[in-house]
Design a protein around this motif. Structure first.
Motif, PDB file in Angstrom:
ATOM      1  N   THR A  46     -49.312   1.069 -40.718  1.00 25.84           N
ATOM      2  CA  THR A  46     -48.521   0.084 -40.243  1.00 25.84           C
ATOM      3  C   THR A  46     -48.443  -0.492 -41.881  1.00 25.84           C
ATOM      4  O   THR A  46     -49.286  -1.012 -42.541  1.00 25.84           O
ATOM      5  N   HIS A  47     -47.547  -1.401 -41.648  1.00 21.05           N
ATOM      6  CA  HIS A  47     -47.111  -2.428 -42.617  1.00 21.05           C
ATOM      7  C   HIS A  47     -46.643  -3.677 -42.034  1.00 21.05           C
ATOM      8  O   HIS A  47     -45.876  -3.828 -41.403  1.00 21.05           O
ATOM      9  N   THR A  48     -47.026  -5.183 -43.047  1.00 22.28           N
ATOM     10  CA  THR A  48     -46.755  -6.517 -42.111  1.00 22.28           C
ATOM     11  C   THR A  48     -45.354  -7.212 -42.903  1.00 22.28           C
ATOM     12  O   THR A  48     -46.103  -7.121 -44.505  1.00 22.28           O
ATOM     13  N   ALA A  49     -44.581  -7.821 -42.627  1.00 23.21           N
ATOM     14  CA  ALA A  49     -44.164  -8.743 -43.825  1.00 23.21           C
ATOM     15  C   ALA A  49     -43.827  -9.729 -42.797  1.00 23.21           C
ATOM     16  O   ALA A  49     -43.137  -9.666 -41.702  1.00 23.21           O
ATOM     17  N   ARG A  50     -43.160 -10.772 -43.482  1.00 28.11           N
ATOM     18  CA  ARG A  50     -42.818 -12.126 -43.153  1.00 28.11           C
ATOM     19  C   ARG A  50     -41.305 -11.993 -42.300  1.00 28.11           C
ATOM     20  O   ARG A  50     -40.990 -11.538 -41.101  1.00 28.11           O
ATOM     21  N   PHE A  51     -40.769 -10.868 -42.861  1.00 27.31           N
ATOM     22  CA  PHE A  51     -38.869 -10.887 -43.041  1.00 27.31           C
ATOM     23  C   PHE A  51     -38.868  -9.482 -43.363  1.00 27.31           C
ATOM     24  O   PHE A  51     -39.251  -8.676 -44.077  1.00 27.31           O
ATOM     25  N   LEU A  52     -38.119  -8.190 -41.895  1.00 28.08           N
ATOM     26  CA  LEU A  52     -37.698  -7.435 -41.735  1.00 28.08           C
ATOM     27  C   LEU A  52     -35.769  -6.946 -42.166  1.00 28.08           C
ATOM     28  O   LEU A  52     -35.121  -7.827 -41.580  1.00 28.08           O
ATOM     29  N   ILE A  53     -35.451  -6.168 -43.308  1.00 25.09           N
ATOM     30  CA  ILE A  53     -34.790  -6.162 -43.115  1.00 25.09           C
ATOM     31  C   ILE A  53     -33.887  -5.173 -42.923  1.00 25.09           C
ATOM     32  O   ILE A  53     -34.388  -3.508 -43.487  1.00 25.09           O
ATOM     33  N   THR A  54     -32.841  -4.250 -42.657  1.00 27.52           N
ATOM     34  CA  THR A  54     -32.616  -3.002 -41.926  1.00 27.52           C
ATOM     35  C   THR A  54     -31.231  -2.663 -43.249  1.00 27.52           C
ATOM     36  O   THR A  54     -29.426  -3.528 -43.240  1.00 27.52           O
ATOM     37  N   ALA A  55     -31.247  -1.641 -43.584  1.00 29.61           N
ATOM     38  CA  ALA A  55     -30.538  -0.985 -44.581  1.00 29.61           C
ATOM     39  C   ALA A  55     -30.504   0.700 -44.469  1.00 29.61           C
ATOM     40  O   ALA A  55     -30.321   1.347 -45.479  1.00 29.61           O
ATOM     41  N   ILE A  56     -30.073   0.786 -43.419  1.00 28.34           N
ATOM     42  CA  ILE A  56     -29.981   1.992 -43.102  1.00 28.34           C
ATOM     43  C   ILE A  56     -28.215   2.298 -42.137  1.00 28.34           C
ATOM     44  O   ILE A  56     -28.354   3.377 -41.694  1.00 28.34           O
ATOM     45  N   GLY A  57     -27.834   1.643 -42.625  1.00 27.98           N
ATOM     46  CA  GLY A  57     -25.773   2.565 -42.767  1.00 27.98           C
ATOM     47  C   GLY A  57     -25.515   2.242 -41.470  1.00 27.98           C
ATOM     48  O   GLY A  57     -26.177   2.392 -40.147  1.00 27.98           O
ATOM     49  N   ALA A  58     -23.778   2.581 -41.399  1.00 26.36           N
ATOM     50  CA  ALA A  58     -23.268   2.955 -40.126  1.00 26.36           C
ATOM     51  C   ALA A  58     -23.203   4.576 -39.635  1.00 26.36           C
ATOM     52  O   ALA A  58     -22.834   4.019 -39.093  1.00 26.36           O
ATOM     53  N   LEU A  59     -23.424   5.300 -40.357  1.00 23.29           N
ATOM     54  CA  LEU A  59     -23.497   6.547 -40.683  1.00 23.29           C
ATOM     55  C   LEU A  59     -23.919   7.362 -40.779  1.00 23.29           C
ATOM     56  O   LEU A  59     -24.005   7.945 -42.199  1.00 23.29           O
ATOM     57  N   SER A  60     -25.511   6.653 -40.305  1.00 24.70           N
ATOM     58  CA  SER A  60     -27.195   7.180 -41.224  1.00 24.70           C
ATOM     59  C   SER A  60     -27.277   8.680 -40.005  1.00 24.70           C
ATOM     60  O   SER A  60     -28.314   8.941 -40.600  1.00 24.70           O
ATOM     61  N   MET A  84     -25.130  -9.780 -38.154  1.00 22.67           N
ATOM     62  CA  MET A  84     -26.171  -9.566 -39.602  1.00 22.67           C
ATOM     63  C   MET A  84     -27.289 -10.096 -38.807  1.00 22.67           C
ATOM     64  O   MET A  84     -28.197 -10.128 -39.221  1.00 22.67           O
ATOM     65  N   LEU A  85     -27.644 -11.269 -37.398  1.00 20.62           N
ATOM     66  CA  LEU A  85     -28.610 -11.598 -37.060  1.00 20.62           C
ATOM     67  C   LEU A  85     -28.214 -11.257 -35.472  1.00 20.62           C
ATOM     68  O   LEU A  85     -27.169 -11.028 -34.920  1.00 20.62           O
ATOM     69  N   GLN A  86     -29.179 -10.782 -34.644  1.00 25.74           N
ATOM     70  CA  GLN A  86     -29.029 -10.241 -33.285  1.00 25.74           C
ATOM     71  C   GLN A  86     -30.646 -12.015 -32.371  1.00 25.74           C
ATOM     72  O   GLN A  86     -31.882 -11.775 -32.898  1.00 25.74           O
ATOM     73  N   ASP A  87     -30.120 -12.929 -31.501  1.00 31.49           N
ATOM     74  CA  ASP A  87     -30.755 -13.734 -30.906  1.00 31.49           C
ATOM     75  C   ASP A  87     -32.076 -13.212 -30.359  1.00 31.49           C
ATOM     76  O   ASP A  87     -31.370 -12.533 -29.657  1.00 31.49           O
ATOM     77  N   GLY A  88     -33.086 -13.020 -30.420  1.00 28.01           N
ATOM     78  CA  GLY A  88     -34.034 -12.407 -29.456  1.00 28.01           C
ATOM     79  C   GLY A  88     -35.091 -11.886 -31.345  1.00 28.01           C
ATOM     80  O   GLY A  88     -36.501 -11.244 -30.479  1.00 28.01           O
ATOM     81  N   PHE A  89     -34.255 -11.443 -31.804  1.00 23.50           N
ATOM     82  CA  PHE A  89     -34.641 -10.742 -32.964  1.00 23.50           C
ATOM     83  C   PHE A  89     -34.838 -11.633 -34.046  1.00 23.50           C
ATOM     84  O   PHE A  89     -34.226 -11.509 -35.622  1.00 23.50           O
ATOM     85  N   PRO A  90     -36.192 -12.821 -34.423  1.00 18.96           N
ATOM     86  CA  PRO A  90     -36.486 -13.580 -35.708  1.00 18.96           C
ATOM     87  C   PRO A  90     -36.751 -12.850 -37.040  1.00 18.96           C
ATOM     88  O   PRO A  90     -37.510 -11.179 -36.631  1.00 18.96           O
ATOM     89  N   ASN A  91     -35.519 -13.656 -37.676  1.00 20.58           N
ATOM     90  CA  ASN A  91     -36.656 -13.199 -39.550  1.00 20.58           C
ATOM     91  C   ASN A  91     -35.999 -11.721 -39.662  1.00 20.58           C
ATOM     92  O   ASN A  91     -36.691 -10.447 -40.537  1.00 20.58           O
ATOM     93  N   MET A  92     -35.076 -11.393 -39.041  1.00 25.30           N
ATOM     94  CA  MET A  92     -34.652 -10.178 -38.784  1.00 25.30           C
ATOM     95  C   MET A  92     -32.922  -9.717 -39.674  1.00 25.30           C
ATOM     96  O   MET A  92     -32.150  -9.958 -38.253  1.00 25.30           O
ATOM     97  N   PHE A  93     -32.725  -8.641 -40.229  1.00 20.93           N
ATOM     98  CA  PHE A  93     -31.318  -8.904 -40.560  1.00 20.93           C
ATOM     99  C   PHE A  93     -30.571  -7.727 -40.970  1.00 20.93           C
ATOM    100  O   PHE A  93     -31.782  -6.724 -41.605  1.00 20.93           O
ATOM    101  N   MET A  94     -29.989  -7.499 -40.286  1.00 17.53           N
ATOM    102  CA  MET A  94     -29.684  -6.269 -40.322  1.00 17.53           C
ATOM    103  C   MET A  94     -28.033  -6.096 -41.249  1.00 17.53           C
ATOM    104  O   MET A  94     -27.157  -7.313 -41.753  1.00 17.53           O
TER     105      MET A  94
END
Length: 546
Positions: free
Chosen positions: A142-156, A426-436
């Protein structure tokens, strides 16, 4: 001072956190985001499931895999030195060349020191009290961070069909999106390709050159158009370099970030002779012009679409010698351009070869995979190799494969049970500090142009948070609802919304994805950017920070 040097001088990470930011994925968006996070001085860790960088261009090694955006419009634009030094060898680069390019980017910016390979993310959970994300890998760490950014692609997220007996096949079998690094030799082999989407078309073109026998199992034919690829000699590459500012400006202005954009005329504004000449011109030019540079009413007027479909159908009939085979290759359930249009190089001519057979899988469905090959409702075929060109669980599929849990432990999958939502993708309410970076409802088209904009937008948002001391960032429900209303509005009246495809959220190989929805953003890229930029210009109105 360099960005690397700036990062080294930053103070320690906030107490109790392993990293300031975690990025999932080391494809184009993950690499560029890492570069930009270093500029902010954020200590970042990138988790990548593969053994190397490249994302799409790491996993998709199937024969014939290449761009269908012009190479020089696809690469990164942010680094003038890279633009000066790198030479594309083809107008539409192949997978090996693109992978080399992205490795060069990783080398130049020393990115691998912040990337952990063979690290597939299993889950990510938001901790409200600690204002942090805890990311769990499949190895249990497990790994912790303030911010989470998903760079997982649209066709992956590759999808496999569910034929009985698949595990019993004694030969070699591969999905195009999970291709081995070692070369696969088709020479003298009996080969099956299941699927005729973009990856299937590219694979078929190459396999047909050497296979002793190639049988293509087609469930739904696609409208395909010529790629017209060619080598780029040094003098032409010099000319392209001189025009890079013009090229990228053009991409910013067009509907979907390609070098092509819709013609301002309607289909029937011109005479039949002029219309035919225009379509002939487009059919003879490189790239997506026949799709995204056609008459402006191609995707909204049924009569206009029928006219262009007639033109392309006639081209198929001219290129395929057997009339029965030609008719099988002409779509009857959707018009030209209402699904993603694969670009091809002598694809239709493959069916004129004696070693290539087309099987209509709707008329004679595959019943099972046998130890020696494939059995359909009316025949049994022996194969040495089976290629599954069965596509991806698009747009949200990669999100569904990770257990994201936001406020109060609510899963992203549950939040999206009736269809994905977002604020500007890029953002979804209910999922703070997460960026898509390539979340649902991002502007699609020429993807790297969207990647650079989205990464820059997220980076500016995080810079604003640094300047204001904010440690919690979240879209408001109201802002998300307004954006989704816009997403629904721009989809109204499009012929593509009447067609089953990954662009309308349909995938026959994924449970619960058999009904059409507004799965993507169908407006223009300039309109998308205007929405996102307006949010920023208003002090990130619609985004709460504290």
């Amino acid at each position: 001072m360099s960005a690397v040097a700036q990062a080294e001088r930053q103070p320690a990470i906030a107490a109790g956190l392993d990293h300031d930011a975690i990025v999932i994925g080391a494809g184009m968006s993950g690499l560029y985001q890492l570069i930009k996070l270093r500029e902010l001085g954020l200590r970042t860790r990138v988790f990548e499931a593969g053994t190397g960088v490249g994302g799409t261009w790491y996993w998709n090694r199937y024969p014939g895999c290449r761009f269908d955006s012009e190479s020089y419009s696809y690469g990164f634009s942010f680094d003038k030195e890279l633009l000066r030094d790198w030479s594309w060898t083809e107008h539409f680069a192949s997978q090996p060349e693109t992978e080399r390019y992205l490795n060069l980017v990783a080398d130049k910016y020393d990115l691998r020191r912040d990337i952990q390979f063979r690290a597939r993310v299993k889950a990510a959970r938001w901790d409200e009290e600690g204002r942090r994300w805890t990311v769990e890998l499949e190895d249990g760490s497990t790994h912790t961070a303030r911010f989470l950014i998903t760079a997982i692609g649209a066709l992956s997220a590759p999808t496999m069909p569910h034929f009985p007996g698949m595990a019993d096949f004694k030969g070699l079998s591969f999905h195009t999106g999970m291709w081995p690094k070692e070369p696969v030799d088709f020479a003298g082999k009996r080969v099956a390709v299941i699927g005729t989407g973009a990856s299937g078309v590219q694979t078929i073109q190459e396999v047909a050159k050497t296979a002793a026998k190639l049988v293509v199992f087609q469930r739904t034919p696609n409208w395909c158009a010529p790629l017209h690829n060619a080598k780029i000699p040094p003098q032409e590459m010099d000319d392209i370099r001189a025009r890079y500012d013009e090229i990228f400006k053009r991409c910013e202005e067009t509907f979907s970030c390609f070098l092509h954009t819709p013609d301002p005329r309607n289909t029937f504004d011109v005479s039949a002779e002029e219309r035919e000449a225009f379509l002939e011109k487009l059919y003879g030019e490189r790239g997506f012009g026949i799709w995204v540079g056609n008459f402006k009413d191609l995707l909204t007027s049924r009569a206009a679409n029928e006219e262009v479909s007639r033109f392309v159908a006639d081209k198929i009939r001219q290129r395929v010698k057997d009339p029965k085979v030609a008719e099988l290759l002409i779509p009857k359930n959707h018009g030209f351009g209402t699904r993603r249009v694969p670009l091809e190089t002598r694809y239709y001519e493959c069916y004129n070869q004696p070693n290539v057979t087309l099987v209509d899988s709707k008329a004679t469905p595959i019943e099972r995979i046998t130890p020696g090959g494939i059995r359909t409702s009316d025949a049994e075929y022996a194969f040495d190799i089976i290629v599954y060109a069965t596509g991806f669980d698009a747009l949200r599929g990669a999100f569904d494969r990770i257990d994201f849990r936001g406020e109060d432990g609510v899963t992203l999958k549950e939040t999206w049970k009736d269809g994905a939502t977002s604020l500007v993708g890029m953002l979804q309410d209910g999922f703070p500090n997460m960026f898509m970076l390539l979340g649902p409802h991002t502007a699609l088209g020429n993807i790297p142009r969207s990647i650079e904009f989205n990464v820059d937008w997220v980076t500016d948002l995080l810079r604003h948070a640094q300047q204001t001391g904010a440690t919690r960032i979240e879209a408001t429900e109201e802002a998300r609802a307004r954006w989704m209303e816009h997403v629904m509005d721009v989809a109204t009246g499009l012929l593509s919304m009447e067609v089953d495809s990954w662009m309308t959220g349909v995938n026959i190989n994924v449970a619960g994805k058999q009904n059409r929805i507004v799965a993507r953003y169908t407006g223009s890229a300039p309109t998308y950017r205007a929405w996102a930029n307006d949010i920023a210009a208003r002090g990130y109105q619609g985004v709460t920070m504290g």
